[in-house]
Write a protein that holds these residues in place. Sequence first.
Motif, PDB file in Angstrom:
ATOM      1  N   LYS A  69      16.083  42.749  20.735  1.00 31.28           N
ATOM      2  CA  LYS A  69      16.151  41.391  20.187  1.00 31.28           C
ATOM      3  C   LYS A  69      17.472  40.735  20.587  1.00 31.28           C
ATOM      4  O   LYS A  69      17.494  39.602  21.066  1.00 31.28           O
ATOM      5  N   ARG A  70      18.571  41.449  20.414  1.00 28.23           N
ATOM      6  CA  ARG A  70      19.893  40.883  20.687  1.00 28.23           C
ATOM      7  C   ARG A  70      20.034  40.517  22.162  1.00 28.23           C
ATOM      8  O   ARG A  70      20.523  39.427  22.503  1.00 28.23           O
ATOM      9  N   VAL A  71      19.578  41.397  23.024  1.00 24.37           N
ATOM     10  CA  VAL A  71      19.683  41.135  24.465  1.00 24.37           C
ATOM     11  C   VAL A  71      18.827  39.929  24.850  1.00 24.37           C
ATOM     12  O   VAL A  71      19.248  39.081  25.646  1.00 24.37           O
ATOM     13  N   ALA A  72      17.647  39.813  24.252  1.00 22.91           N
ATOM     14  CA  ALA A  72      16.769  38.675  24.554  1.00 22.91           C
ATOM     15  C   ALA A  72      17.431  37.377  24.110  1.00 22.91           C
ATOM     16  O   ALA A  72      17.420  36.372  24.836  1.00 22.91           O
ATOM     17  N   VAL A  73      18.015  37.389  22.911  1.00 24.91           N
ATOM     18  CA  VAL A  73      18.685  36.184  22.401  1.00 24.91           C
ATOM     19  C   VAL A  73      19.845  35.811  23.315  1.00 24.91           C
ATOM     20  O   VAL A  73      20.013  34.638  23.685  1.00 24.91           O
ATOM     21  N   GLU A  74      20.642  36.802  23.715  1.00 26.16           N
ATOM     22  CA  GLU A  74      21.805  36.539  24.570  1.00 26.16           C
ATOM     23  C   GLU A  74      21.392  35.978  25.924  1.00 26.16           C
ATOM     24  O   GLU A  74      21.947  34.972  26.383  1.00 26.16           O
ATOM     25  N   GLU A  75      20.394  36.608  26.522  1.00 26.61           N
ATOM     26  CA  GLU A  75      19.994  36.187  27.860  1.00 26.61           C
ATOM     27  C   GLU A  75      19.343  34.803  27.844  1.00 26.61           C
ATOM     28  O   GLU A  75      19.642  33.951  28.687  1.00 26.61           O
ATOM     29  N   LEU A  76      18.475  34.561  26.868  1.00 27.19           N
ATOM     30  CA  LEU A  76      17.824  33.253  26.790  1.00 27.19           C
ATOM     31  C   LEU A  76      18.845  32.161  26.470  1.00 27.19           C
ATOM     32  O   LEU A  76      18.773  31.056  27.026  1.00 27.19           O
ATOM     33  N   SER A  77      19.797  32.478  25.614  1.00 26.98           N
ATOM     34  CA  SER A  77      20.835  31.501  25.282  1.00 26.98           C
ATOM     35  C   SER A  77      21.683  31.200  26.521  1.00 26.98           C
ATOM     36  O   SER A  77      22.018  30.043  26.794  1.00 26.98           O
ATOM     37  N   ARG A  78      22.003  32.232  27.280  1.00 26.62           N
ATOM     38  CA  ARG A  78      22.804  32.073  28.501  1.00 26.62           C
ATOM     39  C   ARG A  78      22.102  31.150  29.498  1.00 26.62           C
ATOM     40  O   ARG A  78      22.728  30.388  30.232  1.00 26.62           O
ATOM     41  N   GLN A  79      20.762  31.228  29.469  1.00 26.44           N
ATOM     42  CA  GLN A  79      19.983  30.386  30.381  1.00 26.44           C
ATOM     43  C   GLN A  79      19.815  28.965  29.839  1.00 26.44           C
ATOM     44  O   GLN A  79      19.130  28.147  30.456  1.00 26.44           O
TER      45      GLN A  79
END
Lengths: 188, 188
Positions: free
Chosen positions: A13-23
């Motif tokens: 979940k955390r990695v998905a949030v970070e990556e999507l936010s970065r994009q």
Amino acid sequence: AHQEPKSFNGSLKRVAVEELSRQGCAVTVSDLYAMDFEPRATRKDIAGAVSNPEVFSYGVEAYEACKKRCLTSDILEEQKKVQEADLVIFQFPLYWFSVPAIMKGWMDRVLCQGFAFDFPGIYDAGFLKGKLALLSLTTGGTAEMYTRTGASGDFRYFLWPLQHGALHFCGFQVLAPQISFAPEYASE
Amino acid sequence: AHQEPKSFNGSLKRVAVEELSRQGCAVTVSDLYAMDFEPRATRKDIAGAVSNPEVFSYGVEAYEACKKRCLTSDILEEQKKVQEADLVIFQFPLYWFSVPAIMKGWMDRVLCQGFAFDFPGIYDAGFLKGKLALLSLTTGGTAEMYTRTGASGDFRYFLWPLQHGALHFCGFQVLAPQISFAPEYASE
């Protein structure tokens, strides 16, 4: 949906949030256990009077309450999040070939008639058409078990009720699932 | 599992209890909504200390608590009922091609490792072998929709996670399901 933020599900979940936010995406998280989300579909979901006080039908009453905007606030808040989303990711450990009860309750209560579908207005005509959905799940069993000749059968068998019966029914376009088989036994 | 005793599900339950009692069977009912049964699998299910206070794993902790007999009392009571049963009937309206969340929670919490299965000790070697299970369910959609070429696919597709993934996994011999299609639209 996981009880423990430090779990593998929590990390995904955390990695998905970070990556999507970065994009550049705006990401909203509903951490169901942290919210102590109510899974039971009951009379309490209807604020105010019900249309038939003699015989309670959850489906009928939730539909009426949805039209009159008098569903309980936790349902309305989740519906707002879904309405605003282009993509909904369901992150969970597989419990009994399905989502944990707390996430099943989210589906039972949030995706009600009048909000997610109506008749007609199901499957390709479901009200959530144009949105994407993705199941990201972990399993206890290994990938070998989830094959056609394995003890648990092809993993696509258990995806059917969730991806077709629930998500596609509401109009979602379902992306390929992200399945992490048996992370407990993975080395790296 | 139905909110309303006067519902069709309520009637099916009542008739089953009456007929089985008439035949001399001892029948125990768990009316999940009336019991306000807890569906969420959380830390609260373990009475006393957990084995790993740093990282909470529900499956691990429930297994340990089961062995030490320190699961919470509502789980122990349901496990006792299952232990004493020769046949378990699940009566429910189909929600999203599956059981309602309150019944999913019963499966998630009651059928824990150490009670219903262990490794090895799954499927034909599941701990509940020798017992029978039967799904009795009602649907919103018609029988025609639940065929291979219908919009919702063959009804046997949605039975798989419940009958194989949960019940057979625990060793139950699963009887043919009793499916009442679209009772809302039935005339008599």
